[in-house]
Design an enzyme around this catalytic site. Sequence first.
Site, PDB file in Angstrom:
ATOM      1  N   GLY A 105       0.825  -1.203   0.000  1.00  0.00           N
ATOM      2  CA  GLY A 105       0.000   0.000   0.000  1.00  0.00           C
ATOM      3  C   GLY A 105       0.857   1.250   0.000  1.00  0.00           C
ATOM      4  N   LYS A 106       0.196   2.350   0.207  1.00  0.00           N
ATOM      5  CA  LYS A 106       0.869   3.644   0.259  1.00  0.00           C
ATOM      6  C   LYS A 106       1.719   3.741   1.508  1.00  0.00           C
ATOM      7  CE  LYS A 106      -1.963   7.064   0.360  1.00  0.00           C
ATOM      8  NZ  LYS A 106      -3.307   6.657   0.465  1.00  0.00           N
ATOM      9  N   GLU A 107       1.153   3.277   2.604  1.00  0.00           N
ATOM     10  CA  GLU A 107       1.762   3.537   3.899  1.00  0.00           C
ATOM     11  C   GLU A 107       2.276   2.279   4.578  1.00  0.00           C
ATOM     12  OE1 GLU A 107       0.155   7.113   5.867  1.00  0.00           O
ATOM     13  OE2 GLU A 107       1.654   7.233   4.308  1.00  0.00           O
ATOM     14  N   LYS A 124       2.864  -6.674   8.983  1.00  0.00           N
ATOM     15  CA  LYS A 124       2.664  -5.374   8.346  1.00  0.00           C
ATOM     16  C   LYS A 124       3.811  -4.430   8.690  1.00  0.00           C
ATOM     17  CE  LYS A 124      -0.671  -1.576   8.011  1.00  0.00           C
ATOM     18  NZ  LYS A 124      -2.052  -1.146   8.281  1.00  0.00           N
ATOM     19  N   GLY A 194      -9.650 -13.290   2.900  1.00  0.00           N
ATOM     20  CA  GLY A 194     -10.768 -12.686   2.190  1.00  0.00           C
ATOM     21  C   GLY A 194     -10.212 -11.743   1.146  1.00  0.00           C
ATOM     22  N   GLU A 196     -10.423  -7.634  -0.467  1.00  0.00           N
ATOM     23  CA  GLU A 196     -10.871  -6.279  -0.163  1.00  0.00           C
ATOM     24  C   GLU A 196     -12.252  -6.066  -0.782  1.00  0.00           C
ATOM     25  OE1 GLU A 196      -7.951  -3.442  -1.460  1.00  0.00           O
ATOM     26  OE2 GLU A 196      -6.333  -4.537  -0.464  1.00  0.00           O
ATOM     27  N   ASP A 230     -10.273   5.963   8.599  1.00  0.00           N
ATOM     28  CA  ASP A 230      -9.950   5.802   7.175  1.00  0.00           C
ATOM     29  C   ASP A 230     -10.777   4.661   6.600  1.00  0.00           C
ATOM     30  OD1 ASP A 230      -8.682   6.189   4.713  1.00  0.00           O
ATOM     31  OD2 ASP A 230      -6.986   4.915   5.226  1.00  0.00           O
ATOM     32  N   ASN A 235     -10.396  -0.997   3.134  1.00  0.00           N
ATOM     33  CA  ASN A 235     -10.005  -1.444   4.469  1.00  0.00           C
ATOM     34  C   ASN A 235     -11.025  -2.382   5.112  1.00  0.00           C
ATOM     35  OD1 ASN A 235      -7.483  -0.242   4.503  1.00  0.00           O
ATOM     36  ND2 ASN A 235      -8.301   1.732   5.164  1.00  0.00           N
ATOM     37  N   ASP A 248      -6.551  -2.082   9.141  1.00  0.00           N
ATOM     38  CA  ASP A 248      -5.797  -0.845   8.879  1.00  0.00           C
ATOM     39  C   ASP A 248      -6.178   0.278   9.860  1.00  0.00           C
ATOM     40  OD1 ASP A 248      -4.015   0.806   7.653  1.00  0.00           O
ATOM     41  OD2 ASP A 248      -5.072   0.961   5.738  1.00  0.00           O
TER      42      ASP A 248
HETATM   43  N1  ADP Z   1      -5.306  -9.155   8.800  1.00  0.00           N
HETATM   44  C1  ADP Z   1      -5.324  -9.225   7.456  1.00  0.00           C
HETATM   45  N2  ADP Z   1      -5.785 -10.351   6.847  1.00  0.00           N
HETATM   46  C2  ADP Z   1      -5.788 -10.441   5.502  1.00  0.00           C
HETATM   47  N3  ADP Z   1      -5.336  -9.489   4.658  1.00  0.00           N
HETATM   48  C3  ADP Z   1      -4.857  -8.354   5.186  1.00  0.00           C
HETATM   49  C4  ADP Z   1      -4.826  -8.158   6.605  1.00  0.00           C
HETATM   50  N4  ADP Z   1      -4.291  -6.952   6.859  1.00  0.00           N
HETATM   51  C5  ADP Z   1      -4.005  -6.422   5.647  1.00  0.00           C
HETATM   52  N5  ADP Z   1      -4.338  -7.236   4.633  1.00  0.00           N
HETATM   53  C6  ADP Z   1      -4.174  -6.976   3.169  1.00  0.00           C
HETATM   54  O1  ADP Z   1      -3.137  -6.042   2.950  1.00  0.00           O
HETATM   55  C7  ADP Z   1      -3.656  -4.828   2.371  1.00  0.00           C
HETATM   56  C8  ADP Z   1      -2.969  -3.608   2.967  1.00  0.00           C
HETATM   57  O2  ADP Z   1      -3.160  -3.596   4.378  1.00  0.00           O
HETATM   58  P1  ADP Z   1      -3.598  -2.306   5.178  1.00  0.00           P
HETATM   59  O3  ADP Z   1      -3.576  -2.662   6.616  1.00  0.00           O
HETATM   60  O4  ADP Z   1      -4.878  -1.777   4.626  1.00  0.00           O
HETATM   61  O5  ADP Z   1      -2.390  -1.302   4.908  1.00  0.00           O
HETATM   62  P2  ADP Z   1      -2.244  -0.032   3.908  1.00  0.00           P
HETATM   63  O6  ADP Z   1      -3.587   0.288   3.313  1.00  0.00           O
HETATM   64  O7  ADP Z   1      -1.734   1.051   4.786  1.00  0.00           O
HETATM   65  O8  ADP Z   1      -1.238  -0.457   2.915  1.00  0.00           O
HETATM   66  C9  ADP Z   1      -5.126  -4.878   2.685  1.00  0.00           C
HETATM   67  O9  ADP Z   1      -5.883  -4.128   1.815  1.00  0.00           O
HETATM   68  C10 ADP Z   1      -5.433  -6.362   2.608  1.00  0.00           C
HETATM   69  O10 ADP Z   1      -5.594  -6.784   1.275  1.00  0.00           O
HETATM   70 MG    MG Z   2      -5.489   0.002   3.836  1.00  0.00          MG
END
Ligand code: ADP
Ligand code: MG
Length: 301
Positions: A105-107, A124, A194, A196, A230, A235, A248
């Site tokens: 992702g971005k962050e 993460k 799952g 998004e 957010d 998310n 997130d």
């Molecule tokens: N607990 C989790 N289980 C399954 N997939 C996850 C989980 N956490 C994150 N992801 C996947 O990783 C992607 C990015 O994670 P996220 O926490 O939204 O970080 P960011 O948006 O800051 O990059 C999510 O959109 C999802 O597809």
């Molecule tokens: Mg996210």
Amino acid sequence: MSMEEMVLNVFRKMEPEDFRVLTAIELGMVSHEYTPFEDVLRYSSLPEEEVRYRISRLNGFKLLRSISRPFEGYALNYYSYDFLALNALVKAGKLEALGKPVGIGKEADVFDGLTPDGKKVIVKFHRVGRVSFRQTRRIRRYVADRRHISWLYQSRIAAEREYEALKTLVKARAKTPRPIAQNRHVVVMSYFSGVELIDVAYIDEPKLLLKDIIDEVRRIYLEAGLIHGDLSEYNIVVKEDGDFLIIDWPQFVKRGEPGFESYLRRDLRNLLKFFRKKFGLKISLDDAISYVTGASEHLDV
Ligand SMILES: Nc1ncnc2c1ncn2[C@@H]1O[C@H](COP(=O)(O)OP(=O)(O)O)[C@@H](O)[C@H]1O
Ligand SMILES: [Mg+2]
């Protein structure tokens, strides 16, 4: 080299003294952009010859940034910061292996991983300020640049915040990832298989899913006292059977914090907008807010 390649090729070669030198550099970076060589020596309590050897090894692994003027100094980069966190998580028995990327992702960079007892988890890596960090590399290297410290610092703060939120949420039995561990800028949490919400091709009963999500936002607001901050179709991770997880959380807002109402309003607006555009479901934002905040007991969907 990608993170996976780094872990596969380099992390396995790391020796305790390599980590000791990285930790010394990290310690110096609390107050310096580059840790002076003398401080690396002092903090690591290793003989000079050993430190020299370790620095050249780490340089060969591309784990350091350095300057020679106005003084000899060393700094961590992404990979070495990642390695320090991974090493700590492995030593603490929280993580055994890093797997494949599941979302860049971005962050944050998000990977799956395995715990010592064979459970699949999410790892993460928070990367706040990544863009400005890239820009700093173009700046002459010896110019004192606070932005790098702030990248390390901000990324760690984001991880700490997300971990704190997940701990609060798990107590309220919210549909959110279970927190497993956190070190530096890295959070380990339970894996949910799952997709998004944005990528879900077909939903049996979108009405039901929307109502379930709003109910969850309500419970989180009333019982955990948190607002996501957010919330969007990116998310929320959804399974085929309609089960879902809200992920997130570093930017969460506490109920009662200045401006919290506007964050709740924006979260719900995003959610309703997605379901309106994609499934034609029309719910008034004000009704949803009344329901989530407990001002009303029912919401017609
Ligand atoms: N607990 C989790 N289980 C399954 N997939 C996850 C989980 N956490 C994150 N992801 C996947 O990783 C992607 C990015 O994670 P996220 O926490 O939204 O970080 P960011 O948006 O800051 O990059 C999510 O959109 C999802 O597809
Ligand atoms: Mg996210």
